[in-house]
Every structure is written in structure tokens, then in C-alpha cells.
Motif scaffolding. Structure first.
Motif, PDB file in Angstrom:
ATOM      1  N   ALA A  78       0.829  -1.212   0.000  1.00 40.01           N
ATOM      2  CA  ALA A  78       0.000   0.000   0.000  1.00 40.01           C
ATOM      3  C   ALA A  78       0.864   1.263   0.000  1.00 40.01           C
ATOM      4  CB  ALA A  78      -0.948  -0.006   1.198  1.00 40.01           C
ATOM      5  N   ILE A  79       1.931   1.246   0.791  1.00 40.42           N
ATOM      6  CA  ILE A  79       2.824   2.414   0.874  1.00 40.42           C
ATOM      7  C   ILE A  79       3.550   2.620  -0.449  1.00 40.42           C
ATOM      8  CG2 ILE A  79       4.873   3.356   2.003  1.00 40.42           C
ATOM      9  CD1 ILE A  79       3.843   1.884   4.579  1.00 40.42           C
ATOM     10  N   ASP A  80       4.052   1.546  -1.030  1.00 36.61           N
ATOM     11  CA  ASP A  80       4.743   1.667  -2.315  1.00 36.61           C
ATOM     12  C   ASP A  80       3.803   2.182  -3.402  1.00 36.61           C
ATOM     13  OD1 ASP A  80       7.054   0.758  -1.141  1.00 36.61           O
ATOM     14  OD2 ASP A  80       6.927  -1.267  -1.983  1.00 36.61           O
ATOM     15  N   ALA A  81       2.564   1.702  -3.408  1.00 40.75           N
ATOM     16  CA  ALA A  81       1.585   2.167  -4.396  1.00 40.75           C
ATOM     17  C   ALA A  81       1.291   3.653  -4.195  1.00 40.75           C
ATOM     18  CB  ALA A  81       0.306   1.349  -4.288  1.00 40.75           C
ATOM     19  N   MET A  82       1.163   4.068  -2.941  1.00 39.93           N
ATOM     20  CA  MET A  82       0.926   5.484  -2.670  1.00 39.93           C
ATOM     21  C   MET A  82       2.113   6.314  -3.137  1.00 39.93           C
ATOM     22  SD  MET A  82       0.087   7.434   0.903  1.00 39.93           S
ATOM     23  CE  MET A  82      -0.168   9.202   0.920  1.00 39.93           C
ATOM     24  N   GLN A  83       3.324   5.831  -2.872  1.00 42.68           N
ATOM     25  CA  GLN A  83       4.516   6.572  -3.280  1.00 42.68           C
ATOM     26  C   GLN A  83       4.597   6.696  -4.806  1.00 42.68           C
ATOM     27  OE1 GLN A  83       8.250   5.061  -1.845  1.00 42.68           O
ATOM     28  NE2 GLN A  83       9.378   6.797  -2.652  1.00 42.68           N
ATOM     29  N   MET A  84       4.292   5.608  -5.509  1.00 35.57           N
ATOM     30  CA  MET A  84       4.318   5.668  -6.974  1.00 35.57           C
ATOM     31  C   MET A  84       3.294   6.666  -7.502  1.00 35.57           C
ATOM     32  SD  MET A  84       5.025   1.790  -8.280  1.00 35.57           S
ATOM     33  CE  MET A  84       4.136   0.865  -7.034  1.00 35.57           C
ATOM     34  N   LEU A  85       2.138   6.694  -6.878  1.00 32.47           N
ATOM     35  CA  LEU A  85       1.088   7.616  -7.298  1.00 32.47           C
ATOM     36  C   LEU A  85       1.489   9.057  -7.002  1.00 32.47           C
ATOM     37  CD1 LEU A  85      -1.748   7.639  -8.521  1.00 32.47           C
ATOM     38  CD2 LEU A  85      -2.660   7.415  -6.213  1.00 32.47           C
ATOM     39  N   VAL A  86       1.947   9.321  -5.795  1.00 28.62           N
ATOM     40  CA  VAL A  86       2.303  10.687  -5.389  1.00 28.62           C
ATOM     41  C   VAL A  86       3.492  11.192  -6.210  1.00 28.62           C
ATOM     42  CG1 VAL A  86       3.196  12.107  -3.497  1.00 28.62           C
ATOM     43  CG2 VAL A  86       1.326  10.511  -3.083  1.00 28.62           C
ATOM     44  N   ASP A  87       4.540  10.392  -6.308  1.00 26.31           N
ATOM     45  CA  ASP A  87       5.720  10.823  -7.055  1.00 26.31           C
ATOM     46  C   ASP A  87       5.462  10.865  -8.555  1.00 26.31           C
ATOM     47  OD1 ASP A  87       7.107  11.049  -4.680  1.00 26.31           O
ATOM     48  OD2 ASP A  87       8.200   9.161  -4.910  1.00 26.31           O
ATOM     49  N   GLY A  88       4.725   9.894  -9.059  1.00 22.97           N
ATOM     50  CA  GLY A  88       4.457   9.828 -10.489  1.00 22.97           C
ATOM     51  C   GLY A  88       3.596  10.972 -10.999  1.00 22.97           C
ATOM     52  N   PHE A  89       2.726  11.481 -10.161  1.00 26.59           N
ATOM     53  CA  PHE A  89       1.834  12.561 -10.561  1.00 26.59           C
ATOM     54  C   PHE A  89       2.534  13.911 -10.527  1.00 26.59           C
ATOM     55  CE2 PHE A  89      -2.605  14.345 -10.513  1.00 26.59           C
ATOM     56  CZ  PHE A  89      -3.063  13.620 -11.591  1.00 26.59           C
ATOM     57  N   GLY A  90       3.647  13.955  -9.788  1.00 28.15           N
ATOM     58  CA  GLY A  90       4.476  15.160  -9.745  1.00 28.15           C
ATOM     59  C   GLY A  90       3.755  16.384  -9.249  1.00 28.15           C
ATOM     60  N   SER A  91       3.952  17.483  -9.974  1.00 30.05           N
ATOM     61  CA  SER A  91       3.395  18.768  -9.543  1.00 30.05           C
ATOM     62  C   SER A  91       1.953  18.965  -9.989  1.00 30.05           C
ATOM     63  CB  SER A  91       4.254  19.903 -10.098  1.00 30.05           C
ATOM     64  OG  SER A  91       4.241  19.861 -11.515  1.00 30.05           O
ATOM     65  N   ARG A  92       1.362  17.975 -10.657  1.00 31.03           N
ATOM     66  CA  ARG A  92      -0.023  18.116 -11.116  1.00 31.03           C
ATOM     67  C   ARG A  92      -1.039  17.992  -9.986  1.00 31.03           C
ATOM     68  NH1 ARG A  92      -0.560  14.050 -15.938  1.00 31.03           N
ATOM     69  NH2 ARG A  92       0.641  12.768 -14.533  1.00 31.03           N
ATOM     70  N   GLY A  94      -1.559  19.987  -7.561  1.00 26.93           N
ATOM     71  CA  GLY A  94      -2.143  21.278  -7.165  1.00 26.93           C
ATOM     72  C   GLY A  94      -2.175  21.406  -5.650  1.00 26.93           C
ATOM     73  N   ASP A  95      -3.347  21.758  -5.118  1.00 22.16           N
ATOM     74  CA  ASP A  95      -3.505  21.974  -3.676  1.00 22.16           C
ATOM     75  C   ASP A  95      -3.317  20.703  -2.852  1.00 22.16           C
ATOM     76  OD1 ASP A  95      -4.053  24.625  -4.199  1.00 22.16           O
ATOM     77  OD2 ASP A  95      -6.231  24.380  -4.092  1.00 22.16           O
ATOM     78  N   HIS A  96      -3.391  19.535  -3.478  1.00 23.06           N
ATOM     79  CA  HIS A  96      -3.279  18.269  -2.749  1.00 23.06           C
ATOM     80  C   HIS A  96      -1.826  17.862  -2.482  1.00 23.06           C
ATOM     81  CE1 HIS A  96      -7.541  17.528  -3.357  1.00 23.06           C
ATOM     82  NE2 HIS A  96      -7.391  17.704  -4.652  1.00 23.06           N
ATOM     83  N   GLU A  97      -0.882  18.439  -3.212  1.00 22.01           N
ATOM     84  CA  GLU A  97       0.492  17.932  -3.182  1.00 22.01           C
ATOM     85  C   GLU A  97       1.111  17.937  -1.781  1.00 22.01           C
ATOM     86  OE1 GLU A  97       4.746  18.243  -5.518  1.00 22.01           O
ATOM     87  OE2 GLU A  97       3.235  19.779  -5.912  1.00 22.01           O
TER      88      GLU A  97
END
Length: 124
Positions: A78-92, A94-97
Motif C-alpha cells: 500500500a505504501i509503495d503504491a501510494m509513493q508511486m502515485l504521489v511521485d508519479g503525478f508530480g506537480s499536477r 495542485g492543492d493536494h500535493e
């Protein structure tokens, strides 16, 4: 068949678009009114919550008061999936980053703490 009959009837009388998938479109709420980034951020938060469950933090005791042992392997997924999602989405994001990056850091630290308590070496 009942769901299709119901959706067909709704689309005949609805004044707003009705999504044919009766999952996230339940209640006639058009999906296009919610920005995709908000939906994806919600999924990232759900991965955070899933990790909490597998780390044993958000898992209630059973009827005898026993708390289940943490499952580090599943928490790591779960943590690895979250990290891939957060890092992969980059600066897109917005307010959620900022919130998502802070949450990711917190869940990673919690993983290490739980692993240390169990005497396992962290792998997330």
C-alpha cells in the motif's frame, strides 16, 4: 438486469447526465463535476488508510480484545503504491500535493517504527 432497467428509467427523466456505471455515479451525481485530480487524490488517501490497517494502527480489536499482528508485507504494498502515485503525478497535484507528500512521509515513518517494534528490517 434490474440495474439496467433502473438506469434506463432514470436517464429517460433525468435533467442531468446520468453515468451508466452505477458505482461512483450513484445518486445521479455527474462525474465531470468532480475534477479528476480530486478523485485520484482520494485514492491516494485510501492507500494511506489501507497501510494504517495493515500496520495494525487502524484495526480494531476482535471480540476478545486481541489486536491483529501488523502485516508489513501488505502495508509495504500500500505504501509503495501510494509513493508511486504521489511521485508519479508530480506537480499536477495542485492543492493536494503538500498534504499527500506529508502523509506519505508519515506513513513511511510509521512503517519503520512498527517494523522496529517487531524486530523486522523495513523494506518500504
Amino acid at each position: 438486469a434490474r440495474a439496467l432497467t433502473f438506469v434506463k428509467a432514470c436517464t429517460d427523466i433525468a435533467k442531468i447526465p446520468v453515468h451508466p456505471n452505477v458505482g461512483m455515479g450513484v445518486g445521479g451525481v455527474p462525474m465531470f463535476e468532480t475534477p479528476a485530480v480530486d478523485v485520484v487524490a482520494n485514492h491516494a488517501v485510501q492507500l494511506f488508510e489501507l497501510a494504517l490497517v495493515y500496520l495494525g494502527v487502524a484495526t480494531p480489536p476482535d471480540e476478545l480484545g486481541r489486536v491483529p499482528m501488523p502485516d508489513l508485507a501488505q502495508a509495504g504494498v500500500a505504501i509503495d503504491a501510494m509513493q508511486m502515485l504521489v511521485d508519479g503525478f508530480g506537480s499536477r497535484w495542485g492543492d493536494h500535493e503538500e498534504t499527500l507528500r506529508e502523509g506519505l512521509g508519515q506513513i513511511q515513518m510509521l512503517y519503520v517504527q512498527v517494523a522496529d517494534q517487531l524486530g523486522d528490517s523495513p523494506s518500504a
